[in-house]
Scaffold this motif. Sequence first.
Motif, mmCIF file in Angstrom:
data_model
loop_
_atom_site.group_PDB
_atom_site.id
_atom_site.type_symbol
_atom_site.label_atom_id
_atom_site.label_comp_id
_atom_site.label_asym_id
_atom_site.label_seq_id
_atom_site.Cartn_x
_atom_site.Cartn_y
_atom_site.Cartn_z
ATOM 1 N N GLU A 156 0.826 -1.212 0.000
ATOM 2 C CA GLU A 156 0.000 0.000 0.000
ATOM 3 C C GLU A 156 0.855 1.255 0.000
ATOM 4 O O GLU A 156 0.504 2.255 -0.630
ATOM 5 N N ARG A 157 1.940 1.192 0.723
ATOM 6 C CA ARG A 157 2.790 2.376 0.880
ATOM 7 C C ARG A 157 4.198 1.935 1.194
ATOM 8 O O ARG A 157 4.405 0.985 1.952
ATOM 9 N N ARG A 158 5.185 2.614 0.611
ATOM 10 C CA ARG A 158 6.592 2.353 0.894
ATOM 11 C C ARG A 158 7.249 3.708 1.125
ATOM 12 O O ARG A 158 7.297 4.542 0.229
ATOM 13 N N LEU A 159 7.764 3.891 2.312
ATOM 14 C CA LEU A 159 8.350 5.170 2.702
ATOM 15 C C LEU A 159 9.753 4.953 3.248
ATOM 16 O O LEU A 159 10.015 3.957 3.919
ATOM 17 N N ARG A 160 10.633 5.905 2.976
ATOM 18 C CA ARG A 160 11.999 5.838 3.494
ATOM 19 C C ARG A 160 12.322 7.178 4.146
ATOM 20 O O ARG A 160 11.945 8.230 3.650
ATOM 21 N N THR A 161 13.066 7.121 5.233
ATOM 22 C CA THR A 161 13.459 8.354 5.907
ATOM 23 C C THR A 161 14.433 9.143 5.025
ATOM 24 O O THR A 161 15.086 8.589 4.146
ATOM 25 N N HIS B 68 6.977 -0.151 5.304
ATOM 26 C CA HIS B 68 6.008 -0.653 4.329
ATOM 27 C C HIS B 68 4.678 -0.846 5.028
ATOM 28 O O HIS B 68 4.625 -1.376 6.142
ATOM 29 N N LEU B 69 3.617 -0.441 4.366
ATOM 30 C CA LEU B 69 2.265 -0.763 4.789
ATOM 31 C C LEU B 69 1.753 -1.762 3.766
ATOM 32 O O LEU B 69 1.687 -1.458 2.572
ATOM 33 N N VAL B 70 1.458 -2.981 4.226
ATOM 34 C CA VAL B 70 1.117 -4.093 3.347
ATOM 35 C C VAL B 70 -0.240 -4.648 3.739
ATOM 36 O O VAL B 70 -0.509 -4.846 4.928
ATOM 37 N N SER B 71 -1.088 -4.920 2.744
ATOM 38 C CA SER B 71 -2.359 -5.590 3.016
ATOM 39 C C SER B 71 -2.318 -6.980 2.406
ATOM 40 O O SER B 71 -1.632 -7.226 1.412
ATOM 41 N N SER B 72 -3.057 -7.887 3.034
ATOM 42 C CA SER B 72 -3.114 -9.274 2.583
ATOM 43 C C SER B 72 -4.526 -9.798 2.828
ATOM 44 O O SER B 72 -5.169 -9.398 3.801
ATOM 45 N N PRO B 73 -5.001 -10.694 1.968
ATOM 46 C CA PRO B 73 -6.351 -11.225 2.168
ATOM 47 C C PRO B 73 -6.521 -11.954 3.500
ATOM 48 O O PRO B 73 -7.610 -11.970 4.064
ATOM 49 N N SER B 74 -5.442 -12.559 4.006
ATOM 50 C CA SER B 74 -5.532 -13.295 5.270
ATOM 51 C C SER B 74 -4.133 -13.486 5.851
ATOM 52 O O SER B 74 -3.127 -13.316 5.150
ATOM 53 N N ASP B 75 -4.099 -13.882 7.114
ATOM 54 C CA ASP B 75 -2.824 -14.224 7.745
ATOM 55 C C ASP B 75 -2.151 -15.370 6.999
ATOM 56 O O ASP B 75 -0.927 -15.391 6.839
ATOM 57 N N GLU B 76 -2.954 -16.321 6.534
ATOM 58 C CA GLU B 76 -2.421 -17.482 5.827
ATOM 59 C C GLU B 76 -1.757 -17.078 4.512
ATOM 60 O O GLU B 76 -0.697 -17.605 4.154
ATOM 61 N N ASP B 77 -2.381 -16.154 3.786
ATOM 62 C CA ASP B 77 -1.790 -15.679 2.530
ATOM 63 C C ASP B 77 -0.466 -14.966 2.791
ATOM 64 O O ASP B 77 0.503 -15.145 2.050
ATOM 65 N N PHE B 78 -0.430 -14.161 3.836
ATOM 66 C CA PHE B 78 0.805 -13.460 4.158
ATOM 67 C C PHE B 78 1.885 -14.447 4.604
ATOM 68 O O PHE B 78 3.052 -14.307 4.237
ATOM 69 N N ALA B 79 1.487 -15.453 5.362
ATOM 70 C CA ALA B 79 2.443 -16.482 5.778
ATOM 71 C C ALA B 79 2.991 -17.226 4.558
ATOM 72 O O ALA B 79 4.184 -17.553 4.515
#
Length: 93
Positions: free
Chosen positions: A38-43, A51-62
């Motif tokens: 969703e978002r990638r930011l660097r100082t 990083h702000l990351v979305s995933s359909p489920s915990d299982e998908d992210f795993a």
Amino acid sequence: MAVTYLMLARLPEGRLDAFDAYESAVLPLLAEHGGRLERRLRTLDDRAEVHLVSSPSDEDFAAYRADPRRSSAAPLWEASGAAMELLAVRDVQ
């Protein structure tokens, strides 16, 4: 249930090339597991990245995190010297 994660990477000085190479190798895999960056930011000093990351489920992210192609990129991560914190987060009203 959909989940959102915040990843904070602390980046040691002088190793940004290895970190960028790692990110180039692993971030495209996220979409293959249904996730989205969703978002990638660097100082401004290049010492941290978020990083702000979305995933359909915990299982998908795993499944993304266990992807063997991510594992094969581990030497780049190690060369970067980065330290990561991963947090499951939620929107606050």
